[in-house]
Design a protein around this motif. Structure first.
Motif, PDB file in Angstrom:
ATOM      1  N   PHE A  54       7.385  12.864  -4.008  1.00 13.78           N
ATOM      2  CA  PHE A  54       8.034  11.977  -3.043  1.00 13.78           C
ATOM      3  C   PHE A  54       8.450  10.666  -3.707  1.00 13.78           C
ATOM      4  O   PHE A  54       9.594  10.208  -3.562  1.00 13.78           O
ATOM      5  N   VAL A  55       7.528  10.052  -4.437  1.00 15.32           N
ATOM      6  CA  VAL A  55       7.841   8.779  -5.089  1.00 15.32           C
ATOM      7  C   VAL A  55       8.900   8.977  -6.175  1.00 15.32           C
ATOM      8  O   VAL A  55       9.792   8.134  -6.357  1.00 15.32           O
TER       9      VAL A  55
ATOM     10  N   ALA B 146     -12.668   2.778   7.797  1.00 20.01           N
ATOM     11  CA  ALA B 146     -11.634   3.464   7.024  1.00 20.01           C
ATOM     12  C   ALA B 146     -10.353   2.647   7.089  1.00 20.01           C
ATOM     13  O   ALA B 146     -10.042   2.040   8.117  1.00 20.01           O
ATOM     14  N   THR B 147      -9.633   2.619   5.981  1.00 24.69           N
ATOM     15  CA  THR B 147      -8.375   1.886   5.931  1.00 24.69           C
ATOM     16  C   THR B 147      -7.325   2.583   6.788  1.00 24.69           C
ATOM     17  O   THR B 147      -7.128   3.793   6.671  1.00 24.69           O
ATOM     18  N   PRO B 148      -6.658   1.848   7.684  1.00 26.25           N
ATOM     19  CA  PRO B 148      -5.594   2.471   8.475  1.00 26.25           C
ATOM     20  C   PRO B 148      -4.503   3.042   7.585  1.00 26.25           C
ATOM     21  O   PRO B 148      -4.188   2.500   6.530  1.00 26.25           O
ATOM     22  N   MET B 149      -3.923   4.154   8.034  1.00 21.57           N
ATOM     23  CA  MET B 149      -2.893   4.831   7.249  1.00 21.57           C
ATOM     24  C   MET B 149      -1.504   4.693   7.868  1.00 21.57           C
ATOM     25  O   MET B 149      -0.633   5.543   7.669  1.00 21.57           O
ATOM     26  N   GLY B 150      -1.298   3.609   8.616  1.00 14.75           N
ATOM     27  CA  GLY B 150       0.013   3.412   9.211  1.00 14.75           C
ATOM     28  C   GLY B 150       1.116   3.299   8.169  1.00 14.75           C
ATOM     29  O   GLY B 150       2.234   3.771   8.380  1.00 14.75           O
ATOM     30  N   GLY B 151       0.789   2.674   7.026  1.00 14.59           N
ATOM     31  CA  GLY B 151       1.791   2.546   5.969  1.00 14.59           C
ATOM     32  C   GLY B 151       2.209   3.885   5.406  1.00 14.59           C
ATOM     33  O   GLY B 151       3.383   4.096   5.086  1.00 14.59           O
ATOM     34  N   LEU B 152       1.246   4.812   5.284  1.00  8.32           N
ATOM     35  CA  LEU B 152       1.590   6.137   4.779  1.00  8.32           C
ATOM     36  C   LEU B 152       2.424   6.904   5.795  1.00  8.32           C
ATOM     37  O   LEU B 152       3.328   7.653   5.430  1.00  8.32           O
ATOM     38  N   GLY B 153       2.105   6.730   7.075  1.00 10.69           N
ATOM     39  CA  GLY B 153       2.947   7.344   8.099  1.00 10.69           C
ATOM     40  C   GLY B 153       4.359   6.803   8.051  1.00 10.69           C
ATOM     41  O   GLY B 153       5.338   7.542   8.241  1.00 10.69           O
ATOM     42  N   ALA B 154       4.484   5.494   7.768  1.00  8.44           N
ATOM     43  CA  ALA B 154       5.816   4.892   7.653  1.00  8.44           C
ATOM     44  C   ALA B 154       6.569   5.466   6.462  1.00  8.44           C
ATOM     45  O   ALA B 154       7.794   5.621   6.508  1.00  8.44           O
ATOM     46  N   SER B 155       5.849   5.794   5.380  1.00  4.27           N
ATOM     47  CA  SER B 155       6.527   6.354   4.209  1.00  4.27           C
ATOM     48  C   SER B 155       7.184   7.689   4.546  1.00  4.27           C
ATOM     49  O   SER B 155       8.289   7.987   4.068  1.00  4.27           O
ATOM     50  N   VAL B 156       6.513   8.502   5.367  1.00  9.29           N
ATOM     51  CA  VAL B 156       7.108   9.770   5.792  1.00  9.29           C
ATOM     52  C   VAL B 156       8.354   9.508   6.637  1.00  9.29           C
ATOM     53  O   VAL B 156       9.393  10.164   6.467  1.00  9.29           O
TER      54      VAL B 156
ATOM     55  N   ALA C 250     -13.180   4.489  -2.760  1.00  8.32           N
ATOM     56  CA  ALA C 250     -11.840   3.914  -2.804  1.00  8.32           C
ATOM     57  C   ALA C 250     -10.850   4.959  -3.323  1.00  8.32           C
ATOM     58  O   ALA C 250     -11.163   5.718  -4.247  1.00  8.32           O
ATOM     59  N   TYR C 251      -9.672   4.988  -2.748  1.00  7.65           N
ATOM     60  CA  TYR C 251      -8.647   5.944  -3.158  1.00  7.65           C
ATOM     61  C   TYR C 251      -7.275   5.308  -2.981  1.00  7.65           C
ATOM     62  O   TYR C 251      -7.131   4.229  -2.403  1.00  7.65           O
ATOM     63  N   GLY C 252      -6.268   5.961  -3.500  1.00  9.30           N
ATOM     64  CA  GLY C 252      -4.899   5.457  -3.386  1.00  9.30           C
ATOM     65  C   GLY C 252      -3.961   6.404  -4.099  1.00  9.30           C
ATOM     66  O   GLY C 252      -4.345   7.506  -4.509  1.00  9.30           O
ATOM     67  N   TYR C 253      -2.695   5.957  -4.241  1.00 12.63           N
ATOM     68  CA  TYR C 253      -1.702   6.761  -4.940  1.00 12.63           C
ATOM     69  C   TYR C 253      -2.173   7.027  -6.354  1.00 12.63           C
ATOM     70  O   TYR C 253      -2.688   6.120  -6.999  1.00 12.63           O
ATOM     71  N   PRO C 254      -2.082   8.253  -6.881  1.00  9.16           N
ATOM     72  CA  PRO C 254      -1.403   9.441  -6.331  1.00  9.16           C
ATOM     73  C   PRO C 254      -2.301  10.367  -5.519  1.00  9.16           C
ATOM     74  O   PRO C 254      -2.015  11.548  -5.422  1.00  9.16           O
ATOM     75  N   PHE C 255      -3.364   9.866  -4.929  1.00  2.00           N
ATOM     76  CA  PHE C 255      -4.202  10.606  -3.977  1.00  2.00           C
ATOM     77  C   PHE C 255      -4.919  11.797  -4.613  1.00  2.00           C
ATOM     78  O   PHE C 255      -4.932  12.890  -4.062  1.00  2.00           O
ATOM     79  N   ARG C 256      -5.509  11.535  -5.763  1.00  2.00           N
ATOM     80  CA  ARG C 256      -6.449  12.507  -6.341  1.00  2.00           C
ATOM     81  C   ARG C 256      -7.821  12.194  -5.741  1.00  2.00           C
ATOM     82  O   ARG C 256      -8.668  11.539  -6.362  1.00  2.00           O
ATOM     83  N   LEU C 257      -8.031  12.653  -4.533  1.00  2.00           N
ATOM     84  CA  LEU C 257      -9.247  12.303  -3.807  1.00  2.00           C
ATOM     85  C   LEU C 257     -10.494  12.842  -4.487  1.00  2.00           C
ATOM     86  O   LEU C 257     -11.586  12.283  -4.323  1.00  2.00           O
TER      87      LEU C 257
ATOM     88  N   ALA D 169      10.608   3.498   0.911  1.00  2.00           N
ATOM     89  CA  ALA D 169       9.971   4.809   0.797  1.00  2.00           C
ATOM     90  C   ALA D 169       8.943   4.825  -0.330  1.00  2.00           C
ATOM     91  O   ALA D 169       7.788   5.223  -0.130  1.00  2.00           O
ATOM     92  N   PHE D 170       9.357   4.399  -1.549  1.00  2.00           N
ATOM     93  CA  PHE D 170       8.389   4.485  -2.649  1.00  2.00           C
ATOM     94  C   PHE D 170       7.367   3.349  -2.607  1.00  2.00           C
ATOM     95  O   PHE D 170       6.257   3.493  -3.117  1.00  2.00           O
ATOM     96  N   ALA D 171       7.690   2.220  -1.961  1.00  2.00           N
ATOM     97  CA  ALA D 171       6.723   1.122  -1.892  1.00  2.00           C
ATOM     98  C   ALA D 171       5.584   1.445  -0.931  1.00  2.00           C
ATOM     99  O   ALA D 171       4.416   1.162  -1.221  1.00  2.00           O
ATOM    100  N   THR D 172       5.901   2.041   0.224  1.00  2.00           N
ATOM    101  CA  THR D 172       4.857   2.328   1.201  1.00  2.00           C
ATOM    102  C   THR D 172       3.944   3.450   0.764  1.00  2.00           C
ATOM    103  O   THR D 172       2.763   3.482   1.135  1.00  2.00           O
ATOM    104  N   CYS D 173       4.443   4.367  -0.062  1.00  2.00           N
ATOM    105  CA  CYS D 173       3.602   5.458  -0.565  1.00  2.00           C
ATOM    106  C   CYS D 173       2.934   5.072  -1.876  1.00  2.00           C
ATOM    107  O   CYS D 173       1.710   5.148  -2.020  1.00  2.00           O
ATOM    108  N   GLY D 174       3.715   4.640  -2.853  1.00  2.00           N
ATOM    109  CA  GLY D 174       3.178   4.350  -4.179  1.00  2.00           C
ATOM    110  C   GLY D 174       2.291   3.122  -4.227  1.00  2.00           C
ATOM    111  O   GLY D 174       1.470   2.998  -5.140  1.00  2.00           O
TER     112      GLY D 174
END
Length: 233
Positions: free
Chosen positions: A104-105, A188-198, A63-70, A29-34
């Motif tokens: 979540f993390v 765009a980077t696929p977001m399958g990993g983020l979907g897996a985190s949910v 470029a973006y990533g955790y914690p998603f301050r876009l 959970a925390f690896a796929t999101c964080g």
């Protein structure tokens, strides 16, 4: 403090097995999101000049990533230098979704630490956990129910936050003066990993809710107290 009596027998019981599964899946959970890092690229086409020069095409990437301050993700190279200074300022992605992702993390890390500690208790001090008058099962039940509630809140919040992240990343480039300048999505980077985190979040919710039942069975609320020793004749 009583000496530990290390035994792997607890892992063969639902009590220990459920804690082991909680520990294992909290890592995912925390690896796929964080651990997510991504980017979005837009193709900017500037019009040609009156002297017959061809249109200029430039790819800009944020470029973006955790914690998603876009709102801190800036498109590079700077758009202020493109298309005859069409953009007076640097362009950012839109939105700050750090609260949902950090919640979540944080819950996932807390679940990892608690389940690991509980496993150590079961493997080394199960005799104290189950002795008459012990309050450890009641405390364990309290934290188990709290963990299930936190997983419900964190997974729901992050699922909603992820929908906003997807919408922000796929939104058109702000202030693109079409048709004078065209701005087309390029990559765009696929977001399958983020979907897996949910998905892992709600799986952990089920594991903690189900594990609470096995902890409840260890408490005096379910297991009656042993009868008193018969009085001597």
């Amino acid at each position: 403090m009583a000496a530990p009596r290390v035994s792997l027998g607890a892992l063969k019981e639902p009590l220990g097995l459920s804690r082991g599964l909680q520990w294992f899946f909290s890592i995912f959970a925390f690896a796929t999101c964080g651990g997510f890092e991504g980017s979005v690229t837009v193709r900017v086409t500037c019009p040609g000049g009156d002297n017959g020069t061809e249109a200029r095409v430039t790819n800009v990437t944020a470029a973006y990533g955790y914690p998603f301050r876009l709102n801190q993700a800036v498109f590079q190279p700077s758009l202020t230098h493109l298309c005859n200074h069409t953009w007076p300022h640097d362009v950012h992605l839109v939105g700050d979704f750090s609260s949902a992702s950090r919640f979540f993390v944080g819950v996932a890390v807390g679940a990892f630490l608690y389940s690991l500690g509980a496993l150590g208790l079961y493997l080394g001090y199960l005799h104290l956990y189950r002795c008459a008058g012990s309050r450890l099962p009641l405390l364990d039940l309290l934290f188990s129910c709290l963990g299930a509630a936190l997983w419900l809140g964190a997974s729901s919040a992050w699922a909603q936050g992820l929908r906003h992240v997807r919408a922000a990343v796929t939104a058109p480039l702000p202030h693109c003066p079409s048709p004078t300048v065209t701005c087309d999505p390029a990559a765009a980077t696929p977001m399958g990993g983020l979907g897996a985190s949910v998905a892992f979040g709600f799986l952990n919710l089920l594991l903690w809710a189900g594990g609470s039942w096995f902890v409840y069975k260890e408490t005096p609320l379910h297991r009656p107290a042993p009868p008193p020793d018969p009085a001597p004749m």
